[in-house]
Design an enzyme around this catalytic site. Structure first.
Site, PDB file in Angstrom:
ATOM      1  CG  LEU A  18       7.237   1.016  12.157  1.00 35.71           C
ATOM      2  CD1 LEU A  18       8.027   0.405  13.310  1.00 35.71           C
ATOM      3  CD2 LEU A  18       6.627   2.343  12.592  1.00 35.71           C
ATOM      4  NE  ARG A  19       5.824   3.269   4.110  1.00 39.24           N
ATOM      5  CZ  ARG A  19       4.808   2.569   3.622  1.00 39.24           C
ATOM      6  NH1 ARG A  19       4.881   1.251   3.538  1.00 39.24           N
ATOM      7  NH2 ARG A  19       3.709   3.164   3.226  1.00 39.24           N
ATOM      8  CG  ASN A  43       4.545  -3.365   2.971  1.00 34.15           C
ATOM      9  OD1 ASN A  43       4.884  -3.030   4.110  1.00 34.15           O
ATOM     10  ND2 ASN A  43       3.706  -2.642   2.245  1.00 34.15           N
ATOM     11  CE  LYS A 101      -0.859  -8.038   5.380  1.00 35.78           C
ATOM     12  NZ  LYS A 101      -1.098  -6.680   5.797  1.00 35.78           N
ATOM     13  CG  HIS A 138      -4.061  -6.521   1.728  1.00 39.09           C
ATOM     14  ND1 HIS A 138      -3.679  -5.225   2.001  1.00 39.09           N
ATOM     15  CD2 HIS A 138      -4.951  -6.420   0.708  1.00 39.09           C
ATOM     16  CE1 HIS A 138      -4.297  -4.386   1.185  1.00 39.09           C
ATOM     17  NE2 HIS A 138      -5.076  -5.096   0.376  1.00 39.09           N
ATOM     18  CG  HIS A 176      -6.171  -3.220   6.317  1.00 45.49           C
ATOM     19  ND1 HIS A 176      -6.714  -4.073   5.380  1.00 45.49           N
ATOM     20  CD2 HIS A 176      -4.829  -3.266   6.133  1.00 45.49           C
ATOM     21  CE1 HIS A 176      -5.739  -4.598   4.670  1.00 45.49           C
ATOM     22  NE2 HIS A 176      -4.589  -4.137   5.110  1.00 45.49           N
ATOM     23  CG  LEU A 221      -5.142   0.142  -2.062  1.00 44.55           C
ATOM     24  CD1 LEU A 221      -4.040  -0.421  -2.943  1.00 44.55           C
ATOM     25  CD2 LEU A 221      -6.509  -0.058  -2.736  1.00 44.55           C
ATOM     26  CG  ASP A 249      -2.878  -0.182   6.858  1.00 49.33           C
ATOM     27  OD1 ASP A 249      -1.671  -0.462   6.757  1.00 49.33           O
ATOM     28  OD2 ASP A 249      -3.675  -0.231   5.900  1.00 49.33           O
ATOM     29  CG  HIS A 253       3.125   6.354   0.620  1.00 48.70           C
ATOM     30  ND1 HIS A 253       3.925   5.440  -0.025  1.00 48.70           N
ATOM     31  CD2 HIS A 253       2.057   5.653   1.072  1.00 48.70           C
ATOM     32  CE1 HIS A 253       3.363   4.244   0.027  1.00 48.70           C
ATOM     33  NE2 HIS A 253       2.229   4.335   0.698  1.00 48.70           N
ATOM     34  CB  ALA A 265      -2.605   2.812  -1.433  1.00 53.47           C
TER      35      ALA A 265
END
Ligand code: DOR
Ligand code: ZN
Length: 348
Positions: A18-19, A43, A101, A138, A176, A221, A249, A253, A265
């Site tokens: 969600l940034r 992240n 994560k 991941h 993913h 990715l 996922d 961007h 990615a």
């Protein structure tokens, strides 16, 4: 339910980005209008590693949604080599963190603080095993000698299998997945292992990224692989096996950051997520299997209740916009410019 209407128990998205800041404001409701809950990736820069940071981020997500929207962000902690197990356990017990994560260091966007060697987090993983906290993975090795198309398959044997052997009670979601190898690995493993499958990995293979010109908006990715891998993912998704469930996922961007000499990615699928899955399931002759995959198997693995309300999709051919602009942020969504056969209708 008719041929032209599809009513589903409201789904959840078990993997979203969600940034933060203005980008969060632009993308959050695309997820929240379709899904009741979402597992939110940590992240950010800097990453979410403390209970306080997780709780504050959850508040920013809720504040970014329109008045009246009912949505539960499920927060995750970002594992670093020196993460504090006591802090994570406190966050889990207080309902701030749902899961942790694991990003192998430098595997993807904002993973420079990720784990450099799985051995460094064994005390943390043992704690998670004890308290019943899921690990989200991941699954790619990052090593110069491993081809990017082999990174997931190598991860299974080098990292995941030994880790699961050492930690047989740890519940793990392989996120993913992109390969037949992962499908088979998950099928063969015990009930402690499940996997999410994105909408885009069910639809694209590496030719869609590279043949006839580079298409940066479907570069993500783990990168999409050969077509036979995609076919294995489709079969797994529609199989009704509860070990495979929905996780988009969605990873927005800015357009300029994707169309760049070193493009980021991530596929921004949130605006068309459930429609994209519905199209794939219909192509597979398995629309009846969508509800389990989208709305039931995830909560079962996470030990959470099923959602009680429903969403409605109509068969209503709709063109996806070429791009979505808000303020100075432009994002190109998955399926940009294409006609989708299903459309989720808003109640309001
Ligand atoms: O394509 C991706 N984008 N894969 C990831 O693992 C991270 C994500 C992002 O944060 O942009
Ligand atoms: Zn992700």
């Amino acid at each position: 339910m008719t041929e032209d209407t599809l009513i589903l128990r409201r789904p959840d998205d078990w993997h979203v980005h969600l940034r933060d800041g203005a980008m969060l404001g632009q993308v959050a409701d695309a997820t929240a209008r379709q899904f009741a809950r979402a597992i939110v990736m940590p992240n950010l820069a800097p990453p979410i590693t403390t209970m306080q940071a997780g709780a504050a981020y959850r508040e920013r997500i809720l504040a970014a949604l329109p008045e009246g929207r009912v949505f539960t962000p499920l927060m995750t902690a970002y594992l670093t080599d020196d993460i504090d197990p006591d802090e994570v356990e406190r966050g889990f017990r207080q309902g701030v963190f749902t899961a942790c994560k694991l990003y192998p260091r430098n595997a993807t966007t904002n993973s420079t603080h990720g784990v450099s060697d799985i051995a460094n987090i064994y005390p943390m993983l043992e704690r998670m095993q004890t308290i019943g906290m899921p690990l989200l993975v991941h699954g790619e090795v990052v090593s110069a000698d491993i081809d990017i198309f082999d990174r997931e398959a190598v991860f299974l044997e080098r990292v995941l299998r030994p880790m699961m052997d050492d930690m047989p009670g740890l519940r793990v979601v392989l996120e993913h997945i992109t390969t037949r190898d992962s499908v088979e690995f998950v099928q063969a493993a015990g009930d402690t292992l499940a996997a999410t499958i994105t909408a885009h990995h069910l639809r694209i293979d590496r030719n869609d990224i590279l043949a006839g010109g580079i298409r940066p908006h479907v570069y993500c990715l783990p990168v999409a692989k050969r077509r036979f891998h995609r076919e294995a993912l489709r079969k797994a998704a529609v199989s009704g096996n509860p070990k495979f469930f929905l996780g988009t996922d969605t990873a927005p961007h800015r357009r300029g950051d994707k169309e760049s000499v070193c493009g980021c990615a991530g596929v921004y699928s949130a605006p068309v997520a459930i429609e994209s899955y519905a199209q794939t399931f219909e192509e597979e002759g398995a629309l009846g299997k969508l509800e389990g995959f989208a709305s039931e198997f995830g909560p079962r693995f996470y030990r959470l209740p099923l959602n009680k309300d429903a969403i409605t999709l109509k068969r209503q051919p709709t063109r996806v916009p070429e791009s979505i602009v808000s303020g100075d942020i432009e994002i190109v969504p998955f399926h940009a410019g294409e006609m989708m056969s299903w459309r989720m209708v808003d109640e309001v």
